[in-house]
Design a protein around this motif. Structure first.
Motif, short mmCIF file in Angstrom:
data_model
loop_
_atom_site.label_atom_id
_atom_site.label_comp_id
_atom_site.label_asym_id
_atom_site.label_seq_id
_atom_site.Cartn_x
_atom_site.Cartn_y
_atom_site.Cartn_z
N SER A 102 0.83 -1.22 0.00
CA SER A 102 0.00 0.00 0.00
C SER A 102 0.86 1.26 0.00
O SER A 102 0.52 2.24 -0.66
CB SER A 102 -0.93 0.01 1.22
OG SER A 102 -1.90 -1.01 1.12
N GLN A 103 1.97 1.22 0.75
CA GLN A 103 2.88 2.36 0.76
C GLN A 103 3.47 2.61 -0.62
O GLN A 103 3.54 3.75 -1.08
CB GLN A 103 4.00 2.12 1.77
CG GLN A 103 3.60 2.32 3.21
CD GLN A 103 3.33 3.79 3.48
OE1 GLN A 103 4.24 4.60 3.56
NE2 GLN A 103 2.07 4.16 3.59
N TRP A 113 1.27 9.07 -6.23
CA TRP A 113 1.78 10.43 -6.09
C TRP A 113 2.79 10.75 -7.18
O TRP A 113 2.89 11.89 -7.65
CB TRP A 113 2.41 10.63 -4.70
CG TRP A 113 2.48 12.08 -4.32
CD1 TRP A 113 2.50 13.16 -5.16
CD2 TRP A 113 2.54 12.62 -3.00
NE1 TRP A 113 2.58 14.34 -4.45
CE2 TRP A 113 2.60 14.03 -3.12
CE3 TRP A 113 2.57 12.06 -1.74
CZ2 TRP A 113 2.69 14.87 -2.02
CZ3 TRP A 113 2.65 12.90 -0.64
CH2 TRP A 113 2.70 14.29 -0.78
N GLY A 127 0.80 3.91 -2.98
CA GLY A 127 0.57 5.34 -2.68
C GLY A 127 1.64 6.23 -3.27
O GLY A 127 1.36 7.30 -3.81
#
Length: 744
Positions: free
Chosen positions: A643-644, A651, A647
């Motif tokens: 998930s990091q 971005w 993300g």
């Protein structure tokens, strides 16, 4: 045998609280007779306040006070040199200090009323007159004023540019293949969902409990204690949940100062929340101009590398970033030169924003390497492998671990890179141009000291705490996993708590530090608790553990067992009972091993491969698929880690194609200070994103062998997209974001 939950895709332990609304954020805590403060912002960029009329505001029912520089209380920090724990060199901004205006949107008054609505309306009635002065906010028009930044404590985590090596000028001049190119990106703002708020609860004894939006409760406590000259024990800061930070919460923002000032002066609890527009009136990713020169042999071997960057800062502080160092660490050019300068302008000090300096510098060097590959007629991946280095050329020392080569290989294979047609504009479907691009990512894997407490409660449950933060990264979950594994307990018997200055001290959450830093403290404190349990077991009558050392036992299924004979076991609950039914408590500090760690450069690495589709007529860009392979040591939880990375990739798409704060330099004001016109990706912008974790063992970085993954997901993504756009269109855009007007 030992490992139960580390490395497993455990769902977030704080997930239920967040989706049900049980999780409380800074502006959701309340107190009896709570007053509300609303900030009045300056409408000019530079000058002086000549007159403030608060009469109409004070005449309204419910308005308690209007604070300005004329009536604010005397404060400790206005008379001393003071910094918060993340302050760059210089003199921090002091709200309501005097009549000087230093930047547009500066807080110039605080209206306090019985309700938020009363305060907001009263704030609109405060009349302020100014004497304006000429301002300077445009970096590109003031590059001739650039200078070296001041050095300070910040340089411990933000080292200056590496020393030059070889003779760059001679090597570049003599290189058969030369590339000189520049890159620009403008301002960007963090825009987390949760607005900055501070709820200050004023106790009868004058002690303060502060619910603050922060990435480090201890930093806010330190700030309040220093500024207002209050003992630490009289200030408690609580921040159990953070609705996104991305670096914006590393430093205390001005609403904290104003809320504490009002609460102490009025001897009443006060909340101050900023509006979305006011979220654009403090730190941001700095506008930066970069220049890169590469000199190479026809076979792609780099002889010369020069990377220079110039960034904006405020007039009152020298904010710095590590922008140019990454180039020198990634590629083994024997002749290299690095430079980093700042231009002071009339705006607020920039602030760390996800992968500060890293995504900036990597975007430039990875686009430059792509440009060079086309000049050489060489595959972009082949060029990177040609100049791959097994040791850090900047520091002339080995990496603690580096599986970047495996990242390239696995990501390229997953993506299908070998099917790429090398010629720009050669891949298309009708009016849609298709481009494939790739880039490298690198980010620090640092560790700082941290403390944690572990308590085995009377009912055999484990409670672990540390004053760290969870800004949405999964800290609650991975710390629970580490604690559960270390003492052999099921997850449901472990409670990890954070975000409170009454807990053991830990650094703020940022820089991908927390997993290695606080995780190490959690592991060590749980091991120390295990040693206490072994002492209790040794003292029992006819104990089979009487001669056992800590290395002779392991913990599993709520029991301590002998490694030599796992049938010899004792329940942890029995050991609590042996302690007279009292909880067993330990506190420990994890320190960095500078002797061991200092011999190595510690980085996480990534390889990013991207496909874009560009409409030939309209210039619109879609990132249709992307693969990121990451080498980040031991992965504690592949679900939260993925998930990091996802993300960060999202971005990266945002930074490459959408995200910019637009300033009208005539007024020195950010014009798109809202979420309607400050563009970030929505679901329709995001397509197929794939993440691979490459196996990597590292026994140097920290006791857990982990490297943080908060930033490694973003650093390579914008360059990979820019490179794919060139492959699709044949047009090289040197300014981010790449909007359709630059492609048409």
């Amino acid at each position: 045998m030992h490992n139960q939950v580390i490395g497993k895709p455990i769902s977030r332990v704080d997930g239920r609280a967040k989706v049900t609304g049980k999780a409380k954020y800074a502006a959701e805590f309340t107190a009896p007779d709570l007053l509300h403060g609303v900030v009045v912002s300056s409408t000019i960029t530079k000058g002086r306040i000549t007159h403030i009329d608060t009469g109409d505001a004070l005449a309204l029912d419910g308005v308690v006070k209007v604070f300005t520089h004329q009536n604010r209380p005397k404060l400790a920090w206005f008379d001393m040199s003071y910094k918060d724990l993340d302050a760059p060199p210089g003199s921090p901004f002091r709200p309501l200090h005097n009549d000087r205006i230093k930047y547009n949107g500066q807080p110039v008054a605080l209206v306090v009323a019985e309700t938020f609505e009363q305060a907001r309306y009263a704030a609109s009635l405060v009349k302020i007159e100014y004497a304006q002065e000429p301002h300077e906010t445009d970096l590109q028009h003031h590059l001739d004023t650039a200078r070296k930044p001041a050095s300070g404590l910040a340089s411990l985590l933000k080292p200056p540019p590496p020393k030059a090596r070889g003779n760059f000028d001679k090597a570049f001049t003599e290189a058969p293949v030369q590339l000189s190119t520049g890159y620009v990106h403008g301002f960007e703002h963090h825009n987390p969902m949760e607005l900055f708020s501070s709820t200050v609860v004023y106790g009868k004894d004058g002690k303060l409990t502060i619910y603050d939006k922060t990435q480090g409760a201890p930093n806010s406590q330190f700030y309040v204690s220093q500024v207002f000259n209050i003992p630490f024990r009289d200030v408690r800061v609580v921040s159990p949940y953070v609705g996104g930070g991305f670096g914006s919460g590393l430093r205390p923002q001005y609403q904290l100062f104003l809320a504490v000032m009002a609460a102490r002066e009025l001897k009443q609890s006060v909340r101050v929340s900023l509006t979305r527009q006011q979220m654009f009136t403090f730190g941001h990713r700095p506008a930066t101009v970069q220049h890169i020169d590469l000199g190479a042999q026809p076979d792609g071997t780099l002889d010369a590398l020069r990377h220079a960057a110039t960034a904006e800062t405020s007039r009152f502080e020298d904010y710095i970033e590590v922008v140019v160092n990454w180039s020198g660490a990634l590629y083994k050019a024997p002749n290299a030169q690095f430079d980093y300068n700042v231009v002071p302008l009339d705006q607020y000090t920039p602030l760390d924003m996800r992968a500060p300096g890293g995504v900036t510098g990597m975007s430039a060097i990875e686009c430059a390497m792509d440009e060079l590959s086309y000049k050489l007629g060489m595959d972009p991946l082949e060029l990177r492998l040609k100049n791959y280095t097994e040791e850090d050329p900047n520091e002339k020392r080995p990496f603690s671990s580096k599986q970047l080569r495996a990242c390239y290989q696995q990501a390229a294979e997953r993506f299908g890179w070998t099917k790429r047609s090398p010629e720009p504009r050669s891949m298309r479907e009708g009016h849609t141009l298709i481009g494939w691009g790739m880039a490298t990512g690198v980010w620090d894997a640092n560790q700082l000291p941290a403390r944690a407490e572990a308590v085995l409660t009377v009912n055999g449950k484990l409670r672990v705490s540390s004053a760290t933060a969870d800004i949405g990264t999964g800290t609650y979950t991975i710390m629970t996993q580490i604690a559960a594994d270390t003492l052999g307990l099921p997850l449901e018997d472990v409670l990890f708590r954070l975000g409170d200055t009454d807990m053991p001290l830990a650094p703020f959450q940022g820089g991908s530090l927390t997993a290695g830093t606080v995780g190490s403290a959690v592991k060590i404190v749980c091991e120390d608790l295990g040693k206490e349990l072994l002492k209790l077991a040794r003292k029992m009558p006819n104990s089979p553990f009487a001669k056992a050392k800590f290395d002779d036992v392991f913990f599993v299924e709520k029991q301590m067992r002998l490694k030599a004979d796992p049938s010899v076991r004792i329940d942890l609950q029995t050991l609590v009972d042996q302690n007279g039914g009292r909880a067993i408590r330990t506190t420990a500090t994890s320190m960095t091993n500078s002797l061991k760690q200092g011999k190595y450069t510690r980085y996480a690495h990534s390889a990013v491969f991207v496909e874009v589709q560009v409409d030939e007529d309209l210039g619109t860009v879609k990132v249709t698929r992307a693969v990121t392979a990451v080498a980040a040591g031991r992965i504690l939880n592949p679900k939260t880690a993925r998930s990091q990375i996802i993300g960060g990739m999202v971005w990266g798409i945002s930074k490459a194609l959408e995200e910019e704060t637009v300033m009208d330099h005539r007024y020195g004001r950010f014009m798109n200070h809202n979420l309607a016109e400050y563009h970030v990706p929505v679901c329709a912008d995001i397509h197929e994103l794939d993440v691979l974790f490459v196996e990597e063992h590292d026994d140097v970085v920290n006791p857990l062998g982990v490297k943080g993954v908060g930033e490694i997901g973003i650093v390579g993504m914008p360059a990979a997209i820019a490179n794919a756009i060139f492959h699709a269109t044949g047009k090289r855009v040197h300014e981010l974001p790449i909007t359709l007007d630059k492609l048409m």
